[in-house]
Design a protein around this motif. Structure first.
Motif, PDB file in Angstrom:
ATOM      1  N   TRP A   1       0.824  -1.218   0.000  1.00  0.00           N
ATOM      2  CA  TRP A   1       0.000   0.000   0.000  1.00  0.00           C
ATOM      3  C   TRP A   1       0.856   1.265   0.000  1.00  0.00           C
ATOM      4  O   TRP A   1       0.407   2.321   0.391  1.00  0.00           O
ATOM      5  N   TYR A   2       2.094   1.111  -0.407  1.00  0.00           N
ATOM      6  CA  TYR A   2       3.016   2.215  -0.706  1.00  0.00           C
ATOM      7  C   TYR A   2       3.518   2.980   0.507  1.00  0.00           C
ATOM      8  O   TYR A   2       4.608   3.532   0.467  1.00  0.00           O
ATOM      9  N   TYR A   3       2.744   3.041   1.564  1.00  0.00           N
ATOM     10  CA  TYR A   3       3.201   3.816   2.728  1.00  0.00           C
ATOM     11  C   TYR A   3       2.725   3.117   4.001  1.00  0.00           C
ATOM     12  O   TYR A   3       1.562   2.722   4.109  1.00  0.00           O
ATOM     13  N   MET A   4       3.640   2.986   4.975  1.00  0.00           N
ATOM     14  CA  MET A   4       3.333   2.354   6.260  1.00  0.00           C
ATOM     15  C   MET A   4       2.700   0.980   6.058  1.00  0.00           C
ATOM     16  O   MET A   4       1.660   0.655   6.634  1.00  0.00           O
ATOM     17  N   ASP A   5       3.358   0.155   5.247  1.00  0.00           N
ATOM     18  CA  ASP A   5       2.839  -1.192   5.012  1.00  0.00           C
ATOM     19  C   ASP A   5       2.668  -1.972   6.318  1.00  0.00           C
ATOM     20  O   ASP A   5       1.765  -2.803   6.443  1.00  0.00           O
ATOM     21  N   TRP A   6       3.545  -1.703   7.267  1.00  0.00           N
ATOM     22  CA  TRP A   6       3.458  -2.408   8.542  1.00  0.00           C
ATOM     23  C   TRP A   6       2.120  -2.133   9.235  1.00  0.00           C
ATOM     24  O   TRP A   6       1.547  -3.016   9.901  1.00  0.00           O
ATOM     25  N   ALA A   7       1.605  -0.896   9.080  1.00  0.00           N
ATOM     26  CA  ALA A   7       0.318  -0.554   9.692  1.00  0.00           C
ATOM     27  C   ALA A   7      -0.827  -1.320   9.015  1.00  0.00           C
ATOM     28  O   ALA A   7      -1.764  -1.790   9.671  1.00  0.00           O
ATOM     29  N   TRP A   8      -0.755  -1.455   7.664  1.00  0.00           N
ATOM     30  CA  TRP A   8      -1.769  -2.234   6.955  1.00  0.00           C
ATOM     31  C   TRP A   8      -1.690  -3.701   7.371  1.00  0.00           C
ATOM     32  O   TRP A   8      -2.731  -4.381   7.508  1.00  0.00           O
ATOM     33  N   GLU A   9      -0.470  -4.209   7.581  1.00  0.00           N
ATOM     34  CA  GLU A   9      -0.307  -5.596   8.000  1.00  0.00           C
ATOM     35  C   GLU A   9      -0.920  -5.822   9.383  1.00  0.00           C
ATOM     36  O   GLU A   9      -1.582  -6.835   9.620  1.00  0.00           O
TER      37      GLU A   9
ATOM     38  N   ILE B   1      -8.575   9.441  13.105  1.00  0.00           N
ATOM     39  CA  ILE B   1      -8.303  10.728  12.444  1.00  0.00           C
ATOM     40  C   ILE B   1      -6.809  11.063  12.408  1.00  0.00           C
ATOM     41  O   ILE B   1      -6.275  11.444  11.358  1.00  0.00           O
ATOM     42  N   PRO B   2      -6.065  10.931  13.535  1.00  0.00           N
ATOM     43  CA  PRO B   2      -4.618  11.232  13.472  1.00  0.00           C
ATOM     44  C   PRO B   2      -3.878  10.323  12.495  1.00  0.00           C
ATOM     45  O   PRO B   2      -2.944  10.762  11.817  1.00  0.00           O
ATOM     46  N   VAL B   3      -4.295   9.042  12.416  1.00  0.00           N
ATOM     47  CA  VAL B   3      -3.653   8.116  11.487  1.00  0.00           C
ATOM     48  C   VAL B   3      -3.926   8.538  10.049  1.00  0.00           C
ATOM     49  O   VAL B   3      -3.029   8.579   9.203  1.00  0.00           O
ATOM     50  N   HIS B   4      -5.190   8.871   9.775  1.00  0.00           N
ATOM     51  CA  HIS B   4      -5.551   9.300   8.425  1.00  0.00           C
ATOM     52  C   HIS B   4      -4.780  10.547   8.011  1.00  0.00           C
ATOM     53  O   HIS B   4      -4.419  10.705   6.835  1.00  0.00           O
ATOM     54  N   PHE B   5      -4.559  11.433   8.961  1.00  0.00           N
ATOM     55  CA  PHE B   5      -3.884  12.700   8.662  1.00  0.00           C
ATOM     56  C   PHE B   5      -2.513  12.453   8.028  1.00  0.00           C
ATOM     57  O   PHE B   5      -2.104  13.167   7.109  1.00  0.00           O
ATOM     58  N   PHE B   6      -1.832  11.435   8.510  1.00  0.00           N
ATOM     59  CA  PHE B   6      -0.504  11.129   7.973  1.00  0.00           C
ATOM     60  C   PHE B   6      -0.560  10.163   6.798  1.00  0.00           C
ATOM     61  O   PHE B   6       0.089  10.375   5.775  1.00  0.00           O
ATOM     62  N   ILE B   7      -1.339   9.106   6.946  1.00  0.00           N
ATOM     63  CA  ILE B   7      -1.181   7.986   6.038  1.00  0.00           C
ATOM     64  C   ILE B   7      -1.679   8.272   4.626  1.00  0.00           C
ATOM     65  O   ILE B   7      -1.019   7.914   3.635  1.00  0.00           O
ATOM     66  N   PHE B   8      -2.820   8.941   4.467  1.00  0.00           N
ATOM     67  CA  PHE B   8      -3.389   9.082   3.129  1.00  0.00           C
ATOM     68  C   PHE B   8      -2.631  10.085   2.268  1.00  0.00           C
ATOM     69  O   PHE B   8      -2.402   9.852   1.080  1.00  0.00           O
ATOM     70  N   LYS B   9      -2.231  11.185   2.847  1.00  0.00           N
ATOM     71  CA  LYS B   9      -1.463  12.160   2.070  1.00  0.00           C
ATOM     72  C   LYS B   9      -0.120  11.575   1.647  1.00  0.00           C
ATOM     73  O   LYS B   9       0.306  11.722   0.487  1.00  0.00           O
TER      74      LYS B   9
END
Length: 501
Positions: free
Chosen positions: A373-381, A474-482
Motif C-alpha cells: 500500500w506504498y506507505y506504512m505497510d506495517w500498519a496495513w499488515e 483521524i490522526p492516522v488518516h492525517f498522515f497515512i493518506f497524504k
C-alpha cells in the motif's frame, strides 16, 4: 453445440469457458451476478465478432431468480458448490441439495443430453461433511432426465486454486511448520490443466454416460510430502513437525490465520484432509488412454510460472463470499458513499503532480498484493492481522493479477467496485470487520491543465462505536493518506533482471 456452464464465475468455470470457446462451442454462462462477469477474459472471442458466449443471471438457491435457459442446450457442466459459503456450516449441505434439485428443474425443458459434474474423491466409508455433501449432490443429479458423468478430483494444483494457494502460503511464510497427524494421509493431486482436459474429453462421449471416474495425477503423496515438494520446487529449506494432539478446530483456525483462506473454507478443507483421497475408479484411462497427467512437481512449477509471469487466469478469491454483489453492496453503497446527508465521514487529500500520467495510473492499478500500500505497510499488515483475529478476511487474499483490476475483484481486505482506467477512477469497498461501512476512492482529475491525484476515505458509522472508531483514526488518516498519495505518484518499480544460463 451449445453448452451450459453453471458456477461460471468460479475458479474452474472461468477457465472451462475459455477452453470451450477455444474448441468452437457456444457457451451459456450462468452466474449469480452478471455485474461481476469478467468479459475481458474472453475478449479475443468477443473482439473477433463471434457471438458464442451468452451470460445469464441466476442463483440456484432461488429458482425464481434464474433467467430462462435456451432450449437448445445439449450439455451442461455443474460446477456449483457452497464450501466457502458464509452461512453456518450446518446449512451448506442443505444449500447444495437445494441447488442440485433446482438445477434439474432448470434444465428440464431443454434438449440436454448430458450433465458433467466435478466432485471430490469419496472412497472412504466415513467422509467429511464436505465430501459427504459432494457425494449427496452426485446422487441427486442422477435423478435428472439426462446422462450424468461424474469426475471426482482430490487437490487441484494450479495458479489461483484454493489448495495451491494454501500450500504456497504455508511454505513461503513458515520455515518450520507444526502440523496435525493428518499430514501423513495420502492424496492424489492433479494439475488444473489435466482437469480441464478431462472435463472436455468426456463431453458427449457415450462411453462416459452414467459413469463416475476418479481423476488424479501420477503421484500419490502425503500432505507433508506435498508441502516439502513445493519447498523443493522453490529451492527452500522447510521442516514439518507433527503435533498429534492438534485438534481440527485449532488446525482450522491456524490455517485461517496463516493463509489467505476464509475460516469456513479452512474448516471444510481440514475436515476433508482427514480422508485419504486416492483414485480407485480409474476408468477414465480407458476413455482417454493417450493422456498422460503432469506429476506433482511439474504441476507446481507450471503454477508458479503463471504466478511469476502475472498470468493467473482465475483465482478462488475472485468469488464473493455470498456469490453475488448484493445491491446494498454494489448500488446502494455507492449511493450512501455520495450522500452527505446520512452522516458519512470523509477524509480527502489532493496532490498536484507532473509525473507521466500513465505511470501514475499503472502504480495505482498495482496497489495491494505483493506491491503493498506504498506507505506504512506495517500498519496495513497490523490492521489485516487484527481483522483475521476477529474473523475477518485479512490482507492475505492478495489480488488475482499484479496490475489488472476488475469490478468484483478481491484486493486484500477490499472489494473492487469501480475500476475504470479510462476515467482514472478506482473505488474500493471494505470487507474487513468494521463498526460501519468504509470506502477508499482514488481519482485523477485535471484543474487548470494540471493533474490532481485525489484520495478519499469515506466512512458510514454504525452507532456510537462507529463514530468513536472514526475519531480514533483521524490522526492516522492525517498522515497515512497524504503520504500514500505521494508514494503512489513517485513510486518507480525496480527493473526485473532476467538471467540466461
Amino acid at each position: 453445440m451449445k453448452i451450459l456452464v453453471t458456477g461460471a464465475n468460479g475458479y474452474i468455470g472461468k477457465r472451462l469457458i475459455n477452453y470451450l470457446l477455444s474448441a468452437g462451442h457456444n457457451v451459456v454462462a450462468l452466474v449469480r451476478d452478471t455485474r461481476r462477469f469478467d468479459y475481458n477474459c474472453y475478449k479475443k472471442f468477443i473482439r473477433s465478432g463471434q457471438k458464442r458466449l451468452k451470460v445469464l443471471q441466476g442463483d440456484l438457491t432461488d429458482l425464481s431468480s434464474c433467467e430462462q435457459i435456451p432450449e437448445d442446450i445439449v450439455a451442461a457442466y455443474y460446477l456449483v458448490h457452497s464450501m466457502s459459503a458464509s452461512k453456518p456450516k450446518s446449512d451448506f449441505y442443505e444449500m447444495e441439495t437445494l441447488c442440485a434439485k433446482n438445477f434439474i428443474e432448470l434444465v428440464s425443458k431443454t434438449q440436454i443430453e448430458q450433465t458433467i459434474y466435478l466432485g471430490g474423491i469419496a472412497n472412504d466409508h466415513e467422509l467429511s461433511k464436505h465430501l459427504s455433501s459432494r457425494l449427496h449432490v452426485e446422487e441427486i443429479l442422477k435423478e435428472g432426465d439426462y446422462h450424468l458423468t461424474v469426475l471426482r478430483a482430490a487437490i487441484i494444483i494450479g495458479s489461483g486454486s484454493a489448495s495451491f494457494e494454501i500450500i504456497r502460503d504455508l511454505v513461503e511464510k513458515l520455515p518450520i511448520m507444526f502440523t496435525p497427524k493428518w499430514v501423513d494421509n495420502k492424496c492424489q493431486p492433479i494439475a488444473i490443466y489435466d482437469v480441464m482436459r478431462y472435463l472436455l474429453a468426456v463431453l458427449l462421449k457415450n462411453e462416459a454416460f452414467d459413469q463416475a471416474f476418479d481423476i488424479g495425477g501420477p503421484d500419490i503423496l502425503s500432505y507433508k510430502e506435498m508441502l516439502l515438494g513445493y519447498a523443493k520446487a522453490r529451492g527452500l529449506k522447510r521442516w514439518v513437525i507433527d503435533i498429534p494432539f492438534m485438534s481440527t478446530r485449532f488446525s482450522s483456525y491456524w490455517l485461517y490465520l496463516v493463509t489467505s483462506t476464509t475460516y469456513s473454507l479452512a474448516r471444510a478443507l481440514v475436515d476433508s484432509l482427514k480422508n485419504e483421497v486416492v483414485c480407485k475408479r480409474e476408468g477414465i484411462k480407458n476413455i482417454i488412454p493417450q493422456h498422460k497427467c503432469y506429476d506433482y512437481e511439474t504441476a507446481v512449477k507450471r503454477a508458479l510460472y503463471r504466478v511469476n509471469t502475472n498470468n493467473v487466469f482465475s483465482s478462488w478469491t475472485d468469488s464473493l463470499v455470498k456469490g453475488a454483489m448484493e445491491d446494498s453492496l454494489y448500488l446502494d453503497s455507492i449511493e450512501r458513499l455520495y450522500d452527505r446527508q446520512k452522516g458519512v465521514f470523509i477524509d480527502e487529500n489532493e496532490i498536484e503532480f507532473d509525473r507521466d500520467l500513465n505511470e501514475v495510473i499503472e502504480n495505482l492499478w498495482s496497489i495491494g498484493g505483493t506491491r503493498g500500500w506504498y506507505y506504512m505497510d506495517w500498519a496495513w499488515e497490523i490492521r489485516g492481522f487484527l481483522d483475521k483475529l476477529v474473523g475477518g478476511v485479512g490482507l492475505r487474499r492478495g489480488r488475482r493479477s499484479e496490475n489488472l483490476l476488475e469490478p468484483g475483484d478481491a484486493l486484500d481486505f477490499w472489494r473492487v467496485l469501480i475500476a475504470n482506467r479510462h476515467n482514472k477512477h478506482l473505488l474500493l469497498f471494505a470487507e474487513m470487520k468494521l463498526p460501519g461501512e468504509a470506502w477508499l476512492e482514488f481519482k485523477i482529475k485535471q484543474r487548470d491543465k494540471k493533474n490532481i491525484f485525489v484520495i478519499r476515505a469515506t466512512f458510514h458509522p454504525k452507532g456510537l462505536l462507529g463514530r468513536l472508531y472514526w475519531y480514533i483514526l483521524i490522526p492516522v488518516h492525517f498522515f497515512i493518506f497524504k503520504e500514500m498519495a505521494k508514494a503512489i505518484i513517485n513510486y518507480r518499480p525496480k527493473q526485473k533482471t532476467i538471467s540466461v544460463t
